[in-house]
Design a protein around this motif. Structure first.
Motif, PDB file in Angstrom:
ATOM      1  N   VAL A 129       0.824  -1.217   0.000  1.00  0.00           N
ATOM      2  CA  VAL A 129       0.000   0.000   0.000  1.00  0.00           C
ATOM      3  C   VAL A 129       0.854   1.260   0.000  1.00  0.00           C
ATOM      4  CG1 VAL A 129      -1.951  -1.124   1.135  1.00  0.00           C
ATOM      5  CG2 VAL A 129      -0.279   0.126   2.520  1.00  0.00           C
ATOM      6  N   LEU A 130       2.157   1.118   0.289  1.00  0.00           N
ATOM      7  CA  LEU A 130       3.056   2.267   0.253  1.00  0.00           C
ATOM      8  C   LEU A 130       3.690   2.454  -1.121  1.00  0.00           C
ATOM      9  CD1 LEU A 130       4.832   1.810   3.717  1.00  0.00           C
ATOM     10  CD2 LEU A 130       2.949   3.335   3.139  1.00  0.00           C
ATOM     11  N   THR A 131       3.266   1.669  -2.095  1.00  0.00           N
ATOM     12  CA  THR A 131       3.853   1.725  -3.433  1.00  0.00           C
ATOM     13  C   THR A 131       2.761   1.905  -4.494  1.00  0.00           C
ATOM     14  OG1 THR A 131       3.659  -0.628  -3.998  1.00  0.00           O
ATOM     15  CG2 THR A 131       5.517   0.017  -2.591  1.00  0.00           C
ATOM     16  N   PRO A 132       3.127   2.410  -5.661  1.00  0.00           N
ATOM     17  CA  PRO A 132       2.154   2.511  -6.765  1.00  0.00           C
ATOM     18  C   PRO A 132       1.691   1.146  -7.259  1.00  0.00           C
ATOM     19  CG  PRO A 132       4.065   3.919  -7.161  1.00  0.00           C
ATOM     20  CD  PRO A 132       4.411   3.037  -5.995  1.00  0.00           C
ATOM     21  N   GLN A 133       2.398   0.077  -6.857  1.00  0.00           N
ATOM     22  CA  GLN A 133       2.033  -1.272  -7.297  1.00  0.00           C
ATOM     23  C   GLN A 133       1.026  -1.936  -6.357  1.00  0.00           C
ATOM     24  OE1 GLN A 133       5.503  -0.328  -7.165  1.00  0.00           O
ATOM     25  NE2 GLN A 133       5.146   0.325  -9.286  1.00  0.00           N
ATOM     26  N   SER A 134       0.403  -1.161  -5.506  1.00  0.00           N
ATOM     27  CA  SER A 134      -0.530  -1.713  -4.525  1.00  0.00           C
ATOM     28  C   SER A 134      -1.632  -2.527  -5.188  1.00  0.00           C
ATOM     29  CB  SER A 134      -1.161  -0.581  -3.712  1.00  0.00           C
ATOM     30  OG  SER A 134      -2.178  -1.074  -2.876  1.00  0.00           O
ATOM     31  N   ASP A 135      -2.017  -3.618  -4.527  1.00  0.00           N
ATOM     32  CA  ASP A 135      -3.134  -4.430  -5.013  1.00  0.00           C
ATOM     33  C   ASP A 135      -4.461  -3.705  -4.872  1.00  0.00           C
ATOM     34  OD1 ASP A 135      -1.540  -6.543  -5.725  1.00  0.00           O
ATOM     35  OD2 ASP A 135      -1.789  -7.608  -3.827  1.00  0.00           O
ATOM     36  N   SER A 136      -4.518  -2.663  -4.013  1.00  0.00           N
ATOM     37  CA  SER A 136      -5.751  -1.886  -3.857  1.00  0.00           C
ATOM     38  C   SER A 136      -5.490  -0.446  -4.262  1.00  0.00           C
ATOM     39  CB  SER A 136      -6.273  -1.977  -2.417  1.00  0.00           C
ATOM     40  OG  SER A 136      -5.270  -1.622  -1.478  1.00  0.00           O
ATOM     41  N   PHE A 137      -4.960   0.363  -3.360  1.00  0.00           N
ATOM     42  CA  PHE A 137      -4.585   1.738  -3.696  1.00  0.00           C
ATOM     43  C   PHE A 137      -3.403   2.134  -2.835  1.00  0.00           C
ATOM     44  CE2 PHE A 137      -8.001   1.906  -0.549  1.00  0.00           C
ATOM     45  CZ  PHE A 137      -7.424   2.668   0.464  1.00  0.00           C
ATOM     46  N   GLN A 138      -2.637   3.083  -3.316  1.00  0.00           N
ATOM     47  CA  GLN A 138      -1.478   3.573  -2.592  1.00  0.00           C
ATOM     48  C   GLN A 138      -1.896   4.614  -1.559  1.00  0.00           C
ATOM     49  OE1 GLN A 138       1.400   5.576  -5.056  1.00  0.00           O
ATOM     50  NE2 GLN A 138       2.987   5.570  -3.473  1.00  0.00           N
ATOM     51  N   ILE A 139      -1.317   4.556  -0.362  1.00  0.00           N
ATOM     52  CA  ILE A 139      -1.522   5.625   0.607  1.00  0.00           C
ATOM     53  C   ILE A 139      -0.311   6.537   0.599  1.00  0.00           C
ATOM     54  CG2 ILE A 139      -3.145   4.343   2.047  1.00  0.00           C
ATOM     55  CD1 ILE A 139      -0.881   3.701   3.954  1.00  0.00           C
ATOM     56  N   LEU A 140      -0.576   7.841   0.747  1.00  0.00           N
ATOM     57  CA  LEU A 140       0.469   8.856   0.637  1.00  0.00           C
ATOM     58  C   LEU A 140       0.531   9.649   1.939  1.00  0.00           C
ATOM     59  CD1 LEU A 140      -0.455  10.156  -2.936  1.00  0.00           C
ATOM     60  CD2 LEU A 140       1.311   8.480  -2.352  1.00  0.00           C
ATOM     61  N   PRO A 141       1.309   9.171   2.930  1.00  0.00           N
ATOM     62  CA  PRO A 141       1.377   9.885   4.211  1.00  0.00           C
ATOM     63  C   PRO A 141       2.197  11.159   4.102  1.00  0.00           C
ATOM     64  CG  PRO A 141       2.897   8.034   4.221  1.00  0.00           C
ATOM     65  CD  PRO A 141       2.122   7.940   2.932  1.00  0.00           C
ATOM     66  N   GLU A 142       1.804  12.157   4.895  1.00  0.00           N
ATOM     67  CA  GLU A 142       2.547  13.417   4.947  1.00  0.00           C
ATOM     68  C   GLU A 142       2.524  13.952   6.373  1.00  0.00           C
ATOM     69  OE1 GLU A 142       2.572  17.965   3.100  1.00  0.00           O
ATOM     70  OE2 GLU A 142       1.075  16.518   2.427  1.00  0.00           O
ATOM     71  N   SER A 143       3.697  14.201   6.922  1.00  0.00           N
ATOM     72  CA  SER A 143       3.818  14.803   8.249  1.00  0.00           C
ATOM     73  C   SER A 143       3.847  16.308   8.103  1.00  0.00           C
ATOM     74  CB  SER A 143       5.106  14.331   8.929  1.00  0.00           C
ATOM     75  OG  SER A 143       5.164  12.931   8.991  1.00  0.00           O
ATOM     76  N   VAL A 144       3.035  16.999   8.906  1.00  0.00           N
ATOM     77  CA  VAL A 144       2.920  18.452   8.805  1.00  0.00           C
ATOM     78  C   VAL A 144       3.349  19.098  10.117  1.00  0.00           C
ATOM     79  CG1 VAL A 144       1.367  20.398   8.434  1.00  0.00           C
ATOM     80  CG2 VAL A 144       1.050  18.278   7.134  1.00  0.00           C
ATOM     81  N   ASP A 145       4.349  19.964  10.044  1.00  0.00           N
ATOM     82  CA  ASP A 145       4.750  20.786  11.187  1.00  0.00           C
ATOM     83  C   ASP A 145       4.296  22.205  10.871  1.00  0.00           C
ATOM     84  OD1 ASP A 145       5.846  22.044  13.337  1.00  0.00           O
ATOM     85  OD2 ASP A 145       7.910  21.437  12.945  1.00  0.00           O
ATOM     86  N   ALA A 146       3.222  22.640  11.532  1.00  0.00           N
ATOM     87  CA  ALA A 146       2.576  23.913  11.181  1.00  0.00           C
ATOM     88  C   ALA A 146       2.720  24.917  12.317  1.00  0.00           C
ATOM     89  CB  ALA A 146       1.110  23.678  10.833  1.00  0.00           C
ATOM     90  N   ALA A 147       3.972  25.261  12.644  1.00  0.00           N
ATOM     91  CA  ALA A 147       4.193  26.307  13.643  1.00  0.00           C
ATOM     92  C   ALA A 147       3.551  27.608  13.172  1.00  0.00           C
ATOM     93  CB  ALA A 147       5.685  26.496  13.873  1.00  0.00           C
ATOM     94  N   GLN A 148       3.600  27.828  11.882  1.00  0.00           N
ATOM     95  CA  GLN A 148       2.819  28.868  11.227  1.00  0.00           C
ATOM     96  C   GLN A 148       1.768  28.173  10.368  1.00  0.00           C
ATOM     97  OE1 GLN A 148       3.333  32.130  11.918  1.00  0.00           O
ATOM     98  NE2 GLN A 148       4.968  31.456  13.315  1.00  0.00           N
ATOM     99  N   MET A 149       0.670  28.844  10.122  1.00  0.00           N
ATOM    100  CA  MET A 149      -0.422  28.202   9.401  1.00  0.00           C
ATOM    101  C   MET A 149       0.037  27.656   8.046  1.00  0.00           C
ATOM    102  SD  MET A 149      -4.130  29.678   8.167  1.00  0.00           S
ATOM    103  CE  MET A 149      -3.449  30.388   6.663  1.00  0.00           C
ATOM    104  N   VAL A 150      -0.358  26.427   7.771  1.00  0.00           N
ATOM    105  CA  VAL A 150      -0.097  25.772   6.490  1.00  0.00           C
ATOM    106  C   VAL A 150      -1.430  25.572   5.790  1.00  0.00           C
ATOM    107  CG1 VAL A 150       0.695  23.643   5.388  1.00  0.00           C
ATOM    108  CG2 VAL A 150       1.989  24.613   7.313  1.00  0.00           C
ATOM    109  N   GLN A 151      -1.482  25.838   4.493  1.00  0.00           N
ATOM    110  CA  GLN A 151      -2.728  25.693   3.746  1.00  0.00           C
ATOM    111  C   GLN A 151      -2.520  24.727   2.588  1.00  0.00           C
ATOM    112  OE1 GLN A 151      -4.815  29.110   1.542  1.00  0.00           O
ATOM    113  NE2 GLN A 151      -5.884  29.038   3.516  1.00  0.00           N
TER     114      GLN A 151
END
Length: 281
Positions: A129-151
Motif C-alpha cells: 500500500v506504500l507503493t504505486p504497485q498496490s493491489d488496492s490503492f497507494q496511501i500517501l502519508p505526509e507529516s505536517v509541522d505547522a508552527a505557522q499556518m499551512v494551507q
C-alpha cells in the motif's frame, strides 16, 4: 436573456465518534465532511469509527483525504482497518494521509505509517500500500509541522492547519473551507498560546473538544480546553455555531454547568455531539 442558476454547494458535517478513550457506548473521535452528497474528508479514525462510517453510507472511494489531529489511540486506532477495507472497494486512486510531525514521545505521521505498513511493520503483509504497485490503492502519508499556518488545496475544499498544544503530544487543528462555508476542528488542545484563533475567524461551525469540565490546576488543563476557554474562542472569533464533542465521563452530566459557563461569553447556537449527528451547513 437566459437566466443561469448556480447550485449552492451542499455541506454536511457528521459525527462518527463523539467519545474519547473510555468504553462508554460511544465511538472514539472521528468526523466526516460530506460535499454534495459524497464523503470527501475523514478527520480522525478513533475506535468504532469504521462501523459508523459504514452505517453512514459513506464510500472509501469518495474520500479525498484522511487527516489526523494527533496520534493518541482514541484518534487513530481504526486507520489500518480503513486501509485494509479499501482492498475490497473500487478505489484505485492514491489516498493522502495527513498528520503531525513527531517528537521524542510520538512518531511522525510518515513514521507511524511505516510502523504499520512498512517492510518491518506490524502489518507488513500489506506493505504494497506504500507503493504505486498496490493491489488496492497507494496511501500517501505526509507529516505536517505547522508552527505557522499551512494551507493545502484539494479538489473540493481547502484545509488550513496549525500546531496546537496537547501537552507532550504533537497535535494539529484544522479549518476546512468549502466555497463560502467553513468548519474548525480544534482536536485535543488546551489552546495554550491561543493557536486556534489563527483559524477560527467567522467559521460556520466550531467543533470543540469538551473533554474536561471547568477545572483548574490539574494535569488535564495542559491537554484540553475548559468550557470558558471554548467560549473565549467562539466569542472572540465570531463563530456562528459551536459543537461540543469528545465527551467523556468527567463531562457527561456536566452539560448544564458547561452551558451556563459558555453562555457568559457566547450566545450563538450550542450543541452536544452524539454518534451519527449530522449538521447541515
Amino acid at each position: 436573456m437566459t437566466a443561469v442558476w448556480l447550485m449552492a454547494t451542499e455541506v454536511t458535517f457528521e459525527v462518527l465518534g463523539s467519545g474519547g478513550p473510555e468504553i462508554d457506548g460511544r465511538a472514539s473521535t472521528s468526523y466526516l465532511i460530506w460535499i454534495d452528497g459524497k464523503a470527501r474528508l475523514l478527520i480522525d479514525t478513533g475506535s468504532g469509527s469504521m462501523l459508523r462510517f459504514e452505517e453512514s453510507g459513506a464510500k472509501l472511494q469518495d474520500l479525498e483525504l484522511i487527516a489526523l489531529t494527533h496520534l493518541h489511540i482514541d484518534h487513530v486506532v481504526d486507520l489500518p482497518a480503513y486501509i485494509k477495507a479499501g482492498y475490497f472497494t473500487h478505489r484505485s486512486a492514491p489516498l493522502p494521509l495527513i498528520g503531525p510531525a513527531g517528537n521524542a514521545y510520538f512518531p511522525s505521521m510518515n513514521a507511524y505509517v511505516e510502523i504499520m505498513f512498512g517492510k518491518k511493520g506490524a502489518y507488513r503483509y500489506m506493505s504494497d500500500v506504500l507503493t504505486p504497485q498496490s493491489d488496492s490503492f497507494q496511501i500517501l502519508p505526509e507529516s505536517v509541522d505547522a508552527a505557522q499556518m499551512v494551507q493545502k488545496r484539494y479538489k473540493d475544499f481547502t484545509l488550513s492547519i496549525i500546531n496546537v498544544n496537547h501537552g507532550i503530544v504533537p497535535a494539529l487543528a484544522f479549518r476546512v473551507d468549502i466555497k463560502e462555508k467553513s468548519i474548525l476542528i480544534s482536536g485535543d488542545t488546551s489552546n495554550k498560546n491561543r493557536q486556534l484563533e489563527m483559524l477560527a475567524k467567522d467559521v460556520d461551525l466550531f467543533v470543540a473538544h469538551h473533554a474536561i469540565a471547568e477545572v483548574h490546576g490539574s494535569y488535564a488543563n495542559d491537554l484540553h480546553m475548559t468550557p470558558s476557554l471554548i467560549a473565549d474562542v467562539a466569542q472572540g472569533a465570531h463563530v456562528k455555531r459551536v459543537l461540543l464533542t469528545h465527551r467523556m465521563r468527567r463531562t457527561i452530566g456536566e452539560e448544564e454547568r458547561s452551558i451556563k459557563i459558555i453562555r457568559k461569553r457566547f450566545e450563538g447556537p450550542l450543541l452536544f455531539a452524539d454518534d451519527g449527528l449530522r449538521i447541515e451547513l
